[in-house]
Structures are given as structure tokens and as C-alpha cells.
Write an enzyme that holds these catalytic residues in place. Structure first.
Site, PDB file in Angstrom:
ATOM      1  N   CYS A 285       0.838  -1.202   0.000  1.00 57.43           N
ATOM      2  CA  CYS A 285       0.000   0.000   0.000  1.00 57.43           C
ATOM      3  C   CYS A 285       0.873   1.252   0.000  1.00 57.43           C
ATOM      4  O   CYS A 285       0.510   2.284  -0.559  1.00 57.43           O
ATOM      5  CB  CYS A 285      -0.916   0.017   1.212  1.00 57.43           C
ATOM      6  N   CYS A 437      12.983   7.179  -6.161  1.00 59.77           N
ATOM      7  CA  CYS A 437      11.536   6.985  -5.972  1.00 59.77           C
ATOM      8  C   CYS A 437      11.128   7.754  -4.733  1.00 59.77           C
ATOM      9  O   CYS A 437      11.674   8.821  -4.469  1.00 59.77           O
ATOM     10  CB  CYS A 437      11.194   5.499  -5.883  1.00 59.77           C
TER      11      CYS A 437
END
Ligand code: ZN
Length: 479
Positions: A285, A437
Site C-alpha cells: 500500500c 523513488c
């Protein structure tokens, strides 16, 4: 005397769907005889071939088990209600003989006490029950809140994290006032605010192969609210080995699943998924995002299943997988079969104890990886390089476009992780590659991937855009 017999959901198909059947009878034996005379199909579900009442069928007059009255000879006053309460598969053996309620508790639980299928007997079972929540995150939060409100007598909480701002979008048991606190302590305080009559046991540690059996053994039901495959298989295996009910829930982006595993004749998580996906294929998630209300729906379904199993009401999700799609707003249930070849619950189990779940899932703790596998550059070094001009080097951001819209490092190029393999020719033009990222985990995967396909001058931006926002440009938002 006219009495009514309350029929539980699983047996209603044998009485033409009726919830109650009225009969003329003076005692329990005569009532059951009258019932089977009217509906012959129910007889084999109540009686064994020798005529004895089946061991998993209990009969209650009001909230008293007739075994503790006069058994089948228990007289039935006119207007009495006799309830048939079959144990659920792998049913819970709860001793409620010591359970008493104060007047305050009676008032608190009054909406349960007047509810057929729960009543005082069911509420006592709730109070006698011990439920362990693995994780107090998105799924554990709503589950814990409702189980506490419902009066589950002992709630165990295991987690090893502190409350972070980014949790509050869905982890509703925590709040702004508990930011930075241990999750188990934050959750415990909230539970006791809802219901001071229950006990909360906290474990501020990860669930591991070393502690899982000892911990889970102490509980009747486990609510699996984990967010990684290692813990999910660990919870499953420990529950199967101990014969405990495992109420499963999982969420990803807009989709959710729920089921009940670990029941005696029901399937387990390994029957559904015998092997985990390769690491990195299914994002967590934290990487993939999740709709904040989604774990609310699934966590409440898990709490519902737990309450049903404890009280014996209704039909639990054993042998069924509930699949929820929030965007379509659809619920589907798929049939699940116990796999006779299942490695842990099958006919010839090969797994007879807990294993190394990091190894099984192909993930090794970061600390065990040799540092030289992923060459790194810090955000301050990167800032210096960017200031001087990248020249032939490139900074590649492998996050998703939605994340790019929130915050980005100036000079970066967006190239979502899944599209990197399509751009190898383009990337090969660069003299040097910096991969970045959000926190450095996904980009490390890409650095490893690029090195395996022959790239040599490629570095991971340590800590990702979060580190950049912390150490280089503090005006930027984080998420
Ligand atoms: Zn299985």
C-alpha cells in the site's frame, strides 16, 4: 402448549426457509419430534443415526443451555422459545460460566441483548472471547474499534510501529493527538475510551516464527490485518497448526478481499494461494496507494465475521472468498475449496512447524544484503551534481504519475517502474543514471534490475524524494 423453535441460518433450507417454526409440545424432546414430523429433512442435521442429539447441536431455552436444565426432558412453558444453535465449523469452545454483567454493561450492550441470535448468551460469549489483531493499521483499526464496542472481552494488539501522519488517512484508531506514539499504546487508549470494560493486551514487537505460536495460542480468533506476504503466511500457518480461526482481509488500491481460514473443514490461505508472488511484483500500500475508506469496509467485515463466529450467529465466510470492488461498488463471493494437496492443511502436510517466511517469500531483510549490491548516492551529493549540471547523466524518477504530481526533484524525468524495461535503449544513452523513488526501495529494485541487464554506472538515490524534502529543500511537501 404452543412453543416456537428458532432455526439457525444454516438449517433454514430444511424448514422451507423459516426463521421460526411453531409446534405444540410440552418439553424439548416433544418439540424436536414435532419439528422433524413437520420437516423431515432437518432430522439428520439434528440427530445421529442412533437417535442421539448430535454433539455440535446445542439447544437453548431463553439463554440457558438445556443440557444444564433437564436436557431433552426440560419442560417448555407456553410461549417459550427454543433455539437451535449449531456450533460453527471448527467452532469456538468458550466457557461462559464465569461471565457476569454489571447493570452498566447491560445498558451498554442492550441493543445486542434484545437481538435474536445474540442475546445474553451471545454477549457472554463475546465477553469470554479473546481476539488477537495482527497489525493496528488500516484493517486492524476499524476491526478493533467495532470489536471493542461489541464487548469482546480481551483484545490483543501486536504491532511495532509508531503513529505517522501518513497513517491517519485510513488508520482511524489513531489520531493527531497520538502522532509519534507507539501504535499499540495509541490503539489501546482509544479502545479503552470506547469500552473500559474490556482488557487490552499489547505486544510492541513484530510477529515472528519465534513468537507466533506462543502468542496465538492464547487467543481464540486472529484477525489478519497484515500488509506483507511473509506475515500473512506466518499467521496462516500458525493458525492452522494451532487450530485457530484466522479472519483474513486484504486491500490494494480500490479492491479488497475477506475470508475465514483455519476452520476444521475449511480451506486455509495456502489452499487459496499456495505460493506468494515474486517479491516486487505486487506493490505494498505504501507503494501502490490505497483508498482510505477501503480498509474500513474490509476491516469491518473482518470484525463482523469474528462476532458471528464467537456468537455462533449466521454463516461465516468459511470456504468463500469475498471480493469487493469499491469503484464498481460490487461484492462477489467465490467458492473456495480445501486443497487436499495443501502443504499445511492438506491430507499429507509437509509443513509441520513454522518456517523462515522471509526466505519463503523471497525477501531477505535489508540488513543482510551486501552493501555493494546497490550503489548509492545521497541527496546532498545529488544536489551538488544537479547544481553543477548533469551533463550526460540523468535522474530517473520511477514513481507513479500521481506521486510525481505531489512532489518531485527538479531535473528528474518521470519513468514509472513498470515502464523502465521498455526504455532500456534510451537509458543506455546516458553516461550515468541516478534512480529515485519515494523512499529508495522501488528505485533500489530498478538499480538491481538495470545491473542485471548490463548497466554499470547506475546509482540509487538514498532515501528518495522524502530524503530530498528533509535534507535539501524543506519547503517541499511529503507523503
Ligand atoms: Zn490449506
Amino acid at each position: 402448549m404452543s412453543v416456537s423453535i428458532r432455526i439457525p441460518t444454516p438449517l433454514r433450507p430444511h424448514v422451507a426457509g423459516a426463521r421460526q417454526v411453531a409446534v405444540e409440545a410440552a418439553d424439548v424432546r416433544a418439540a424436536l419430534a414435532a419439528l422433524t414430523a413437520q420437516h423431515a429433512g432437518i432430522a439428520p442435521h439434528l440427530f445421529a443415526e442412533n437417535g442421539d442429539l448430535r454433539a455440535f447441536v446445542n439447544l437453548y431455552l431463553g439463554d440457558d443451555d438445556v443440557r444444564y436444565l433437564k436436557g431433552l426432558d426440560t419442560p417448555l412453558p407456553a410461549g417459550a422459545t427454543l433455539s437451535i444453535v449449531p456450533s460453527v465449523a471448527g467452532g469456538l469452545d468458550l466457557d461462559t460460566s464465569h461471565i457476569k454483567f454489571t447493570n452498566e454493561e447491560m445498558r451498554r450492550y442492550s441493543r445486542h441483548l434484545i437481538l435474536p441470535d445474540i442475546g445474553v448468551a451471545g454477549q457472554k460469549r463475546l465477553k469470554a472471547a479473546r481476539v488477537l489483531l495482527v497489525g493496528t493499521g488500516g484493517l486492524g483499526s476499524p476491526a478493533a474499534l467495532y470489536l471493542a464496542a461489541a464487548g469482546v472481552g480481551t483484545i490483543g494488539l501486536i504491532d511495532f510501529d509508531t503513529v505517522d501522519e501518513s497513517n491517519l488517512q485510513r488508520q482511524i484508531i489513531h489520531g493527531t493527538s497520538t502522532l509519534g506514539k507507539l501504535k499499540v499504546e495509541s490503539a489501546k487508549a482509544r479502545i479503552h475510551d470506547i469500552n473500559p470494560f474490556i482488557d487490552v493486551e499489547t505486544y510492541n514487537e513484530p510477529l515472528t516464527s519465534e513468537n507466533a505460536l506462543d502468542l496465538i495460542r492464547e487467543y481464540d480468533i486472529v484477525i489478519d490485518g497484515t500488509d506483507n506476504f511473509q506475515t500473512r503466511y506466518l499467521v496462516n500457518d500458525a493458525c492452522v497448526l494451532l487450530g485457530k480461526i484466522n479472519v483474513y482481509g486484504s486491500i490494494y488500491r480500490f479492491d479488497g478481499q475477506a475470508s475465514v481460514f483455519g476452520a476444521k473443514d475449511g480451506p486455509c490461505y495456502r489452499c487459496l494461494y499456495s505460493e506468494p508472488p515474486p517479491p516486487g511484483l505486487v506493490p505494498s500500500c505504501a507503494e501502490g496507494g490505497v483508498l482510505g475508506v477501503l480498509p474500513g469496509v474490509i476491516g469491518v467485515i473482518q470484525a463482523t465475521e469474528a462476532v458471528k463466529i464467537i456468537t455462533g450467529a449466521g454463516e461465516p465466510l468459511i470456504g468463500r472468498l469475498l471480493v469487493y470492488d469499491a469503484l464498481e461498488m460490487s461484492f462477489r463471493t467465490l467458492k473456495l475449496r480445501k486443497n487436499p494437496d495443501c502443504l499445511i492443511c492438506g491430507e499429507h502436510p509437509k509443513i509441520t512447524g513454522l518456517i523462515d517466511y522471509d526466505e519463503f517469500c523471497g525477501v531477505k531483510p535489508v540488513a543482510e544484503e551486501p552493501a555493494n549490491v546497490v550503489p548509492e548516492i545521497t541527496v546532498t551529493e545529488l544536489a551538488t551534481r544537479l547544481k553543477a549540471g548533469l551533463g550526460g547523466a540523468r535522474l530517473i524518477d520511477v514513481r507513479e504519475p500521481n506521486e510525481w504530481d505531489i512532489v518531485r526533484i527538479p531535473g528528474a524525468t518521470l519513468m514509472p517502474k513498470a515502464t523502465v524495461p521498455d526504455h532500456l535503449d534510451e537509458l543506455a544513452q546516458a553516461s550515468e543514471l541516478f534512480i529515485q523513488c519515494r523512499s529508495g526501495v522501488r528505485s533500489a529494485d530498478i538499480v538491481r534490475f538495470l545491473r542485471t541487464v548490463g548497466f554499470t554506472n547506475v546509482k540509487n538515490v538514498k532515501g528518495g524524494v522524502l530524503a530530498w524534502a528533509r535534507e535539501v529543500d524543506r519547503s517541499l511537501p511529503t507523503y
